[in-house]
Design an enzyme around this catalytic site. Structure first.
Site, PDB file in Angstrom:
ATOM      1  N   ARG A 211       1.018  -1.174  -0.051  1.00  0.00           N
ATOM      2  CA  ARG A 211      -0.041   0.103   0.017  1.00  0.00           C
ATOM      3  C   ARG A 211       1.089   1.204   0.141  1.00  0.00           C
ATOM      4  O   ARG A 211       0.490   2.260  -0.779  1.00  0.00           O
ATOM      5  CB  ARG A 211      -0.787   0.066   1.109  1.00  0.00           C
ATOM      6  CG  ARG A 211      -1.991  -1.068   0.966  1.00  0.00           C
ATOM      7  CD  ARG A 211      -3.138  -0.969   2.127  1.00  0.00           C
ATOM      8  NE  ARG A 211      -2.528  -1.467   3.501  1.00  0.00           N
ATOM      9  CZ  ARG A 211      -2.915  -2.841   3.889  1.00  0.00           C
ATOM     10  NH1 ARG A 211      -3.860  -3.561   2.918  1.00  0.00           N
ATOM     11  NH2 ARG A 211      -2.456  -3.247   5.032  1.00  0.00           N
ATOM     12  N   ASP A 252     -16.165  -3.647  -4.388  1.00  0.00           N
ATOM     13  CA  ASP A 252     -16.018  -4.560  -3.662  1.00  0.00           C
ATOM     14  C   ASP A 252     -17.306  -5.190  -3.510  1.00  0.00           C
ATOM     15  O   ASP A 252     -18.331  -4.714  -3.888  1.00  0.00           O
ATOM     16  CB  ASP A 252     -15.508  -4.548  -2.227  1.00  0.00           C
ATOM     17  CG  ASP A 252     -14.996  -5.610  -1.522  1.00  0.00           C
ATOM     18  OD1 ASP A 252     -13.837  -5.976  -1.488  1.00  0.00           O
ATOM     19  OD2 ASP A 252     -15.775  -6.297  -0.906  1.00  0.00           O
ATOM     20  N   SER A 253     -17.441  -6.552  -3.333  1.00  0.00           N
ATOM     21  CA  SER A 253     -18.915  -7.210  -3.184  1.00  0.00           C
ATOM     22  C   SER A 253     -19.416  -7.175  -1.779  1.00  0.00           C
ATOM     23  O   SER A 253     -20.633  -7.744  -1.452  1.00  0.00           O
ATOM     24  CB  SER A 253     -18.955  -8.636  -4.053  1.00  0.00           C
ATOM     25  OG  SER A 253     -18.039  -9.502  -3.354  1.00  0.00           O
ATOM     26  N   ASP A 302      -6.587  -7.073  -6.328  1.00  0.00           N
ATOM     27  CA  ASP A 302      -6.449  -8.061  -5.182  1.00  0.00           C
ATOM     28  C   ASP A 302      -7.322  -8.979  -4.999  1.00  0.00           C
ATOM     29  O   ASP A 302      -7.951  -8.836  -3.837  1.00  0.00           O
ATOM     30  CB  ASP A 302      -5.775  -6.990  -3.909  1.00  0.00           C
ATOM     31  CG  ASP A 302      -5.228  -7.868  -2.906  1.00  0.00           C
ATOM     32  OD1 ASP A 302      -4.851  -8.997  -3.231  1.00  0.00           O
ATOM     33  OD2 ASP A 302      -5.360  -7.053  -1.759  1.00  0.00           O
ATOM     34  N   CYS A 342      -3.037 -13.986  -3.922  1.00  0.00           N
ATOM     35  CA  CYS A 342      -2.844 -14.889  -2.627  1.00  0.00           C
ATOM     36  C   CYS A 342      -2.805 -16.355  -2.390  1.00  0.00           C
ATOM     37  O   CYS A 342      -3.013 -16.748  -1.476  1.00  0.00           O
ATOM     38  CB  CYS A 342      -3.503 -13.841  -1.291  1.00  0.00           C
ATOM     39  SG  CYS A 342      -5.300 -14.047  -1.548  1.00  0.00           S
TER      40      CYS A 342
HETATM   41  N1  SAH Z   1      -6.949  -5.131  -1.156  1.00  0.00           N
HETATM   42  C1  SAH Z   1      -7.608  -5.381   0.120  1.00  0.00           C
HETATM   43  C2  SAH Z   1      -7.737  -6.796   0.440  1.00  0.00           C
HETATM   44  C3  SAH Z   1      -8.644  -7.552  -0.486  1.00  0.00           C
HETATM   45  S1  SAH Z   1      -9.375  -9.067   0.098  1.00  0.00           S
HETATM   46  C4  SAH Z   1      -6.806  -4.545   1.365  1.00  0.00           C
HETATM   47  O1  SAH Z   1      -5.530  -4.027   1.135  1.00  0.00           O
HETATM   48  O2  SAH Z   1      -7.224  -4.644   2.450  1.00  0.00           O
HETATM   49  C5  SAH Z   1     -10.411  -9.381  -1.072  1.00  0.00           C
HETATM   50  C6  SAH Z   1     -11.761  -8.843  -1.351  1.00  0.00           C
HETATM   51  O3  SAH Z   1     -12.357  -9.152  -2.361  1.00  0.00           O
HETATM   52  C7  SAH Z   1     -12.745  -8.814  -0.230  1.00  0.00           C
HETATM   53  O4  SAH Z   1     -12.912  -7.691   0.442  1.00  0.00           O
HETATM   54  C8  SAH Z   1     -14.103  -9.629  -0.653  1.00  0.00           C
HETATM   55  O5  SAH Z   1     -15.259  -9.197  -0.085  1.00  0.00           O
HETATM   56  C9  SAH Z   1     -13.954  -9.211  -2.335  1.00  0.00           C
HETATM   57  N2  SAH Z   1     -14.440  -9.801  -3.216  1.00  0.00           N
HETATM   58  C10 SAH Z   1     -14.584 -11.124  -3.565  1.00  0.00           C
HETATM   59  N3  SAH Z   1     -15.105 -11.445  -4.605  1.00  0.00           N
HETATM   60  C11 SAH Z   1     -15.393 -10.425  -5.019  1.00  0.00           C
HETATM   61  C12 SAH Z   1     -16.080 -10.157  -6.638  1.00  0.00           C
HETATM   62  N4  SAH Z   1     -16.510 -11.270  -7.257  1.00  0.00           N
HETATM   63  N5  SAH Z   1     -16.244  -9.052  -6.699  1.00  0.00           N
HETATM   64  C13 SAH Z   1     -15.737  -7.815  -5.862  1.00  0.00           C
HETATM   65  N6  SAH Z   1     -15.443  -8.221  -4.842  1.00  0.00           N
HETATM   66  C14 SAH Z   1     -14.979  -9.458  -4.574  1.00  0.00           C
END
Ligand code: SAH
Length: 398
Positions: A211, A252-253, A302, A342
């Site tokens: 970040r 995000d979802s 991510d 990840c």
């Molecule tokens: N980059 C973030 C962490 C990401 S974790 C950070 O720095 O804190 C992955 C995220 O993807 C989660 O918040 C989850 O809610 C979201 N997610 C999972 N599947 C998804 C989709 N199909 N579309 C949008 N968001 C999704």
């Protein structure tokens, strides 16, 4: 003391100090869930002290390769102190940090994160489940934290045959126990999270340094429009705003994650007008943004773990390739893609190939500007390569 024998030839990984023994390598011997057993090779030679897990494919997880070591409360206190000592020497620009990272800290199945004065822990193997009380005591004593929350509610626990368990293990001051929301300081930012309702232990600490690098990259290149996909609580969005982006979209979802993302933007004093939160599927959003002829200077991808094990790798590879291809299309020339995986089941090499394939399909070429990994409080060790799970590439589009 119960003894578990290993099939001839299958002792090699333990001899190399890798802590796992799979079901198929066990010749004989049984114990209760989490019970400590003496592991021997077929000739009766000592290999390790290990926790037995009757329901898991990973039947044994080694505690120690030292025959003279006793696995007792003092053992756990020593391992926890060793994990803390390493953290004390590492450059960690936050009061939110991973104190214990499972196998890489010699404590298979135990994950402990510290968020200011609060600990949040996952007990993910039969071994640490059995030793939960002494581990909790040792953690409180060694860290001086005031309270400890348990987040043992992951699928890894199911594979061990353990029911989910969540709640305060050590509630601290009864008046405060109700509050599971708290704030950490990461770099020069303040970020809110919730140990009870967030993902994992509450927050993705492993992306801390990425970040920061994102903020620096946005500033260096003067990027204005940023798209943060899979934003969770908006860590990369705050970073983008701190780097001077004029416009950041978090996708995000999860509605609650996005609410917290907006709160985190406000907490850091950024104008809400510079940030937009979109509750939607990323793949679909990328497609609609392309259709709407939008473009961005920087994009973060991510996604959650799409391939928990190598068996899921092929399907996951297609999903990774698809979102990376769409992101490349949306990126304006000269822009940067910060793309991550990840998934333990996707190697660094395979990830590189996937991103290369996505670029090819999108008809773009790019410079690999940086290769990224997890922050150093999520250590990888020489003996446990599985500890390398988070990998990232920063690609500058030509
Ligand atoms: N980059 C973030 C962490 C990401 S974790 C950070 O720095 O804190 C992955 C995220 O993807 C989660 O918040 C989850 O809610 C979201 N997610 C999972 N599947 C998804 C989709 N199909 N579309 C949008 N968001 C999704």
């Amino acid at each position: 003391m119960k003894i578990v024998r290993i099939r001839p030839g299958r002792e090699r990984s333990l001899l190399r100090r890798h802590p796992w023994v799979f079901e198929g390598s066990v010749a004989g011997g049984k114990a209760d869930a989490g019970e400590t057993v003496r592991v021997e090779d077929s000739s009766g030679r000592f290999l390790a002290w290990a926790a037995y897990s009757p329901q898991s494919l990973i039947r044994l997880r080694a505690w120690s390769f030292d025959e003279g070591e006793r696995i007792d409360a003092a053992f756990f206190a020593r391992r926890i102190t060793a994990a803390l000592d390493i953290r004390a020497r590492l450059p960690i620009a936050s009061d939110g940090l991973r104190l214990v990272h499972g196998e890489s800290d010699g404590l298979p199945g135990l994950v402990v994160d510290r968020y200011a004065d609060t600990l949040s822990a996952q007990f993910l193997s039969a071994g640490v489940e059995r030793w939960k009380a002494p581990i909790a005591d040792a953690l409180m004593q060694a860290t001086g934290a005031t309270r400890l929350y348990e987040r043992s509610d992951t699928s890894a626990r199911q594979r061990e045959g353990l029911a989910p368990a969540t709640g305060w293990l050590r509630p601290g001051d009864p008046g405060r126990a109700e509050t599971t929301a708290l704030t950490i300081r990461e770099h020069e930012w303040r970020l809110g999270l919730d140990v009870a309702n967030g993902h994992k232990t509450g927050f993705y600490l492993d992306q801390r340094d990425n970040r920061k690098f994102f903020a620096e990259t946005v500033r260096h290149f003067g990027f204005a429009r940023v798209l943060n996909c899979y934003s969770y609580t908006g860590g990369f969005s705050v970073a983008a705003l701190a780097g001077g982006a004029t416009n950041v979209m978090s996708v995000d979802s999860s509605g609650p994650a996005l609410e917290r993302a907006a709160a985190n933007v406000a907490l850091n004093g950024f104008d809400a007008a510079r940030h937009e939160a979109l509750d939607a599927d990323v793949n679909q959003t990328l497609r609609s943004l392309i259709e709407a002829r939008q473009s961005f200077d920087a994009i973060v991808l991510d996604p959650p773990k799409l391939a928990p094990t190598a068996a899921h790798a092929e399907r996951a590879a297609r999903a990774y390739k698809d979102i990376n291809r769409l992101a490349f299309v949306l990126l304006r020339p000269g822009g940067a893609l910060f793309t991550f995986s990840c998934s333990g089941g996707i190697s660094v090499d395979l990830f590189h190939k996937i991103v290369a394939g996505a670029g090819l399909d999108a008809g773009i070429d790019g410079l690999i500007y940086a290769r990224l990994g997890a922050a150093p409080d999520h250590p990888m060790t020489v003996t446990f390569p599985e500890g390398e799970y988070l990998k990232g590439l920063v690609v500058l589009k030509r």
